[in-house]
Write a protein that holds these residues in place. Structure first.
Motif, mmCIF file in Angstrom:
data_model
loop_
_atom_site.group_PDB
_atom_site.id
_atom_site.type_symbol
_atom_site.label_atom_id
_atom_site.label_comp_id
_atom_site.label_asym_id
_atom_site.label_seq_id
_atom_site.Cartn_x
_atom_site.Cartn_y
_atom_site.Cartn_z
ATOM 1 N N TYR A 1 -28.069 -106.818 -6.588
ATOM 2 C CA TYR A 1 -28.261 -105.624 -5.762
ATOM 3 C C TYR A 1 -29.693 -105.541 -5.258
ATOM 4 N N PHE A 2 -29.867 -104.862 -4.133
ATOM 5 C CA PHE A 2 -31.174 -104.448 -3.654
ATOM 6 C C PHE A 2 -31.254 -102.921 -3.723
ATOM 7 N N PHE A 3 -32.473 -102.428 -3.766
ATOM 8 C CA PHE A 3 -32.715 -100.983 -3.801
ATOM 9 C C PHE A 3 -33.423 -100.585 -2.519
ATOM 10 N N LEU A 4 -32.736 -99.861 -1.638
ATOM 11 C CA LEU A 4 -33.320 -99.388 -0.378
ATOM 12 C C LEU A 4 -34.049 -98.068 -0.628
ATOM 13 N N LYS B 1 -38.163 -109.182 -7.645
ATOM 14 C CA LYS B 1 -38.346 -108.176 -6.598
ATOM 15 C C LYS B 1 -37.003 -107.832 -5.962
ATOM 16 N N TYR B 2 -36.677 -106.572 -5.961
ATOM 17 C CA TYR B 2 -35.392 -106.148 -5.395
ATOM 18 C C TYR B 2 -35.507 -104.814 -4.651
ATOM 19 N N VAL B 3 -36.721 -104.282 -4.534
ATOM 20 C CA VAL B 3 -36.936 -102.992 -3.869
ATOM 21 C C VAL B 3 -37.319 -103.230 -2.416
ATOM 22 N N ILE B 4 -36.467 -102.776 -1.488
ATOM 23 C CA ILE B 4 -36.716 -102.919 -0.049
ATOM 24 C C ILE B 4 -37.268 -101.601 0.469
ATOM 25 N N HIS B 5 -38.484 -101.623 0.946
ATOM 26 C CA HIS B 5 -39.119 -100.416 1.472
ATOM 27 C C HIS B 5 -38.677 -100.217 2.920
ATOM 28 N N HIS B 6 -37.439 -99.797 3.055
ATOM 29 C CA HIS B 6 -36.859 -99.631 4.396
ATOM 30 C C HIS B 6 -35.610 -98.777 4.278
ATOM 31 N N THR B 7 -35.077 -98.373 5.452
ATOM 32 C CA THR B 7 -33.846 -97.584 5.461
ATOM 33 C C THR B 7 -32.611 -98.466 5.640
ATOM 34 N N TYR B 8 -32.824 -99.731 5.972
ATOM 35 C CA TYR B 8 -31.712 -100.672 6.118
ATOM 36 C C TYR B 8 -32.223 -102.070 5.799
ATOM 37 N N CYS B 9 -31.331 -103.046 5.754
ATOM 38 C CA CYS B 9 -31.701 -104.406 5.382
ATOM 39 C C CYS B 9 -32.255 -105.156 6.595
ATOM 40 N N GLU B 10 -33.514 -104.938 6.849
ATOM 41 C CA GLU B 10 -34.190 -105.617 7.955
ATOM 42 C C GLU B 10 -34.623 -107.008 7.498
ATOM 43 N N HIS B 11 -34.545 -107.991 8.383
ATOM 44 C CA HIS B 11 -34.729 -109.387 8.008
ATOM 45 C C HIS B 11 -36.032 -109.645 7.273
ATOM 46 N N MET B 12 -37.156 -109.291 7.866
ATOM 47 C CA MET B 12 -38.447 -109.596 7.247
ATOM 48 C C MET B 12 -38.649 -108.818 5.953
ATOM 49 N N ASP C 1 -24.763 -109.289 -0.956
ATOM 50 C CA ASP C 1 -23.992 -109.803 0.178
ATOM 51 C C ASP C 1 -23.753 -108.730 1.236
ATOM 52 N N VAL C 2 -23.578 -107.489 0.803
ATOM 53 C CA VAL C 2 -23.409 -106.387 1.757
ATOM 54 C C VAL C 2 -24.692 -106.197 2.560
ATOM 55 N N CYS C 3 -25.828 -106.343 1.885
ATOM 56 C CA CYS C 3 -27.129 -106.228 2.551
ATOM 57 C C CYS C 3 -27.278 -107.305 3.622
ATOM 58 N N LEU C 4 -26.907 -108.535 3.299
ATOM 59 C CA LEU C 4 -27.008 -109.630 4.270
ATOM 60 C C LEU C 4 -26.037 -109.417 5.431
ATOM 61 N N THR C 5 -24.857 -108.869 5.128
ATOM 62 C CA THR C 5 -23.887 -108.578 6.190
ATOM 63 C C THR C 5 -24.429 -107.515 7.137
ATOM 64 N N GLN C 6 -25.001 -106.440 6.562
ATOM 65 C CA GLN C 6 -25.591 -105.392 7.399
ATOM 66 C C GLN C 6 -26.720 -105.968 8.257
ATOM 67 N N MET C 7 -27.556 -106.799 7.656
ATOM 68 C CA MET C 7 -28.670 -107.413 8.385
ATOM 69 C C MET C 7 -28.151 -108.240 9.563
ATOM 70 N N HIS C 8 -27.108 -109.026 9.329
ATOM 71 C CA HIS C 8 -26.550 -109.853 10.401
ATOM 72 C C HIS C 8 -25.995 -108.994 11.525
ATOM 73 N N TYR C 9 -25.233 -107.957 11.177
ATOM 74 C CA TYR C 9 -24.641 -107.088 12.196
ATOM 75 C C TYR C 9 -25.728 -106.406 13.021
ATOM 76 N N ILE C 10 -26.733 -105.843 12.353
ATOM 77 C CA ILE C 10 -27.760 -105.081 13.066
ATOM 78 C C ILE C 10 -28.534 -105.976 14.020
ATOM 79 N N HIS C 11 -28.996 -107.119 13.547
ATOM 80 C CA HIS C 11 -29.809 -107.994 14.404
ATOM 81 C C HIS C 11 -28.972 -108.637 15.510
ATOM 82 N N ALA C 12 -27.723 -108.972 15.201
ATOM 83 C CA ALA C 12 -26.857 -109.544 16.235
ATOM 84 C C ALA C 12 -26.560 -108.513 17.326
ATOM 85 N N LEU C 13 -26.313 -107.269 16.926
ATOM 86 C CA LEU C 13 -26.037 -106.217 17.900
ATOM 87 C C LEU C 13 -27.277 -105.891 18.739
ATOM 88 N N CYS C 14 -28.461 -106.016 18.144
ATOM 89 C CA CYS C 14 -29.700 -105.806 18.909
ATOM 90 C C CYS C 14 -29.852 -106.890 19.985
#
Length: 302
Positions: free
Chosen positions: A12-15, A172-183, A96-109
């Motif tokens: 898991y990641f922690f957003l 490290k598993y804490v993402i300082h963001h509101t969504y799974c951004e690539h960087m 895996d859900v985080c990576l899926t969200q990341m793919h959808y968001i960046h692909a849609l952008c």
């Protein structure tokens, strides 16, 4: 949670949401909800209007429908998890859900950018080659442009989650963001991430430079054609046709460029400001686009 490893990464990641503003997350969720509702309502009205009105069954409005569908998917991909964070204190997200969200968001952008290029091409043909408009911009070409943009977006972003899957995530598993951004995800890896960073930067730069370059070239040609017109009314009408598209370009690219540059060179920008802009990029343009086109496009107003 960090010790719960599967293969070579945490499960898991922690957003975090917006760092430093955790105490007002519940209030931040209100404008996010309003933008989400406006996006769904406004874009649904655009699509329904084009569908039921035969006079709008034209290439420009088909592109507009594609943009509306893309905007609804883009906002939904990010906003639904934001509601969990802001209102329900549900910060955890599966790897895996985080990576899926990341793919959808960046692909849609990227798809959004491709549609703006297609709409610029439409305006170029309509103003610079009006006599060949019907033969160039056929329904078949419009469909092919949409499919090419979608394929480009999917396959350009696909290596990002695949490259991340090969990285170890141990501590490290804490993402300082509101969504799974690539960087933001790449920075947490317990290994050398040069390939990931290089690929992410190359995709972002190639998409922005190519798309903005094509849009700029189209508008240079358009302006040259407009100022060759002898009648003021004809000039005004031609420029008015492009006004809503120009507004959409500014609304879409400005926060995107800010977010991209902040990640690379904006070390002094507070994280909360960066994340707010990165979130606005996914929430504001999809909510504003229907208003811009509804107000600026006479046929849709009618």
């Amino acid at each position: 949670m960090a010790d719960n490893t599967t293969y070579n990464h945490t499960s898991y990641f922690f957003l975090v949401g917006i760092p430093g503003l955790e105490s007002v997350h519940c209030w931040i969720g209100i404008p996010v909800c309003l933008l989400f509702v406006l996006t769904l309502l406004g874009n649904s009205i655009i699509i329904a209007t084009v569908k039921v009105e035969p006079s709008l069954h034209q290439p420009m409005y088909f592109f507009l429908c594609m943009l509306s569908m893309n905007d609804m998917c883009l906002t939904s991909s990010a906003a639904l998890k934001m509601f969990d964070i802001f209102w329900f204190d549900a910060h955890w997200i599966e790897f895996d859900v985080c990576l899926t969200q990341m793919h959808y968001i960046h692909a849609l952008c990227i798809m959004e950018s491709a549609l703006l290029v297609a709409m610029a091409f439409h305006h170029y043909v309509a103003i610079c080659n009006p006599l060949h408009y019907a033969t160039i911009l056929t329904t078949s070409l419009v469909t092919k442009l949409g499919l090419v943009g979608l394929s480009q977006a999917v396959f350009m972003v696909l290596p990002c989650p695949l490259l991340i899957k090969r990285l170890p995530y141990y501590t490290k598993y804490v993402i300082h963001h509101t969504y799974c951004e690539h960087m933001a995800v790449v920075k947490l890896a317990s290994a050398n991430t040069l390939i990931n960073r290089a690929y992410g930067i190359s995709v972002a730069l190639s998409v922005m430079s190519a798309d903005l370059g094509f849009i700029a070239t189209s508008y240079v040609k358009i302006l040259q054609a407009v100022f060759r017109l002898s009648f003021q009314n004809a000039r005004s009408k031609a420029l008015g046709t492009c006004a809503s598209h120009v507004c959409t370009i500014l609304i879409s690219y400005t926060p995107a460029l800010f977010s991209f540059l902040t990640h690379r060179i904006g070390k002094k920008v507070p994280p909360s400001v960066h994340i707010i802009f990165a979130s606005m990029y996914l929430l504001v343009p999809p909510a504003v686009n229907p208003v811009v086109y509804g107000v600026k496009t006479k046929q849709i107003c009618e």
